[in-house]
Design a protein around this motif. Sequence first.
Motif, short mmCIF file in Angstrom:
data_model
loop_
_atom_site.label_atom_id
_atom_site.label_comp_id
_atom_site.label_asym_id
_atom_site.label_seq_id
_atom_site.Cartn_x
_atom_site.Cartn_y
_atom_site.Cartn_z
N UNK A 28 0.84 -1.21 0.00
CA UNK A 28 0.00 0.00 0.00
C UNK A 28 0.87 1.25 0.00
N UNK A 29 1.90 1.26 0.82
CA UNK A 29 2.79 2.42 0.91
C UNK A 29 3.47 2.69 -0.44
N UNK B 237 -7.53 0.62 -17.16
CA UNK B 237 -8.37 1.64 -17.80
C UNK B 237 -9.10 2.48 -16.76
N UNK B 238 -9.59 1.82 -15.71
CA UNK B 238 -10.28 2.55 -14.64
C UNK B 238 -9.34 3.52 -13.94
N UNK C 190 -2.80 13.57 -0.63
CA UNK C 190 -4.18 13.27 -0.22
C UNK C 190 -4.95 12.58 -1.35
N UNK C 191 -4.70 13.01 -2.57
CA UNK C 191 -5.36 12.39 -3.72
C UNK C 191 -4.89 10.94 -3.88
N UNK C 192 -3.60 10.72 -3.74
CA UNK C 192 -3.06 9.35 -3.81
C UNK C 192 -3.67 8.48 -2.72
N UNK C 193 -3.78 9.01 -1.50
CA UNK C 193 -4.37 8.26 -0.39
C UNK C 193 -5.83 7.87 -0.69
N UNK C 194 -6.60 8.81 -1.23
CA UNK C 194 -8.01 8.54 -1.54
C UNK C 194 -8.13 7.43 -2.57
N UNK C 195 -7.33 7.49 -3.62
CA UNK C 195 -7.41 6.50 -4.69
C UNK C 195 -6.99 5.11 -4.18
N UNK D 50 -9.73 3.64 -2.04
CA UNK D 50 -10.85 3.18 -2.85
C UNK D 50 -10.52 1.87 -3.57
N UNK D 51 -9.36 1.82 -4.23
CA UNK D 51 -9.03 0.65 -5.04
C UNK D 51 -8.66 -0.57 -4.21
N UNK D 52 -7.99 -0.37 -3.10
CA UNK D 52 -7.57 -1.52 -2.31
C UNK D 52 -8.63 -2.01 -1.35
N UNK D 53 -9.51 -1.11 -0.87
CA UNK D 53 -10.46 -1.50 0.17
C UNK D 53 -11.93 -1.33 -0.22
#
Length: 197
Positions: free
Chosen positions: A92-93, A158-159, A181-186, A189-192
């Motif tokens: 994740x990091x 693609x997503x 912050x944008x990286x954290x949000x994405x 969303x994608x991992x969890x």
Amino acid sequence: MGARGRKKGADGEKSRNLLLHIAAEEFSKNGYHETKISTIVKRANVTQPTFYLYFQSKEAIFQELVDIFREQLVAYVQQSLLETGLEKGSIEKEIKQSLMNLFSFFKEQADLTRIGFYMAKESSEIKSQIATQIEQNLRKEQQDGYFRIDVDMQTVADSLVGIIERLTETKLLQNLIEPEDLANEIVRLLLYGMIAN
């Protein structure tokens, strides 16, 4: 160098880079058709013949900016491939760091990003190219056991490009969110996902 010749040394390179920088600002702010060579050279405090020492036309300087963006973007995506043998806790990091680096590039090079990602006629091709590279990265990472084997990585790639494209335009370039912050949000969303635990 070409038949026309170019100014040699640091001064010539400085003038060329200044013209590229100002052209990026002008194209980004005013669009391709409204940008004039006369405005670029005036802002750079050089003559039109100096402009033509480095660039054959407005099309040529615009294309160079697109090529610079593409080259740098591809390099960021290639560097985002996760190394083999990472501990599960660091995945994740590493993904966050790769996304943060990409968004930092977009923010620091906002004019170049607007040109290459949104304005250029090749922007769809550029996005397809990075989606393919991301898919290749994801497939390798899937083989390394980082991601579920039942996930279609072309759909994920693609997503992800769609998410990156849209949020860069609506949030990052509007200065509504910082790259981290944008990286954290994405990643969240994608991992969890979205379902409450």
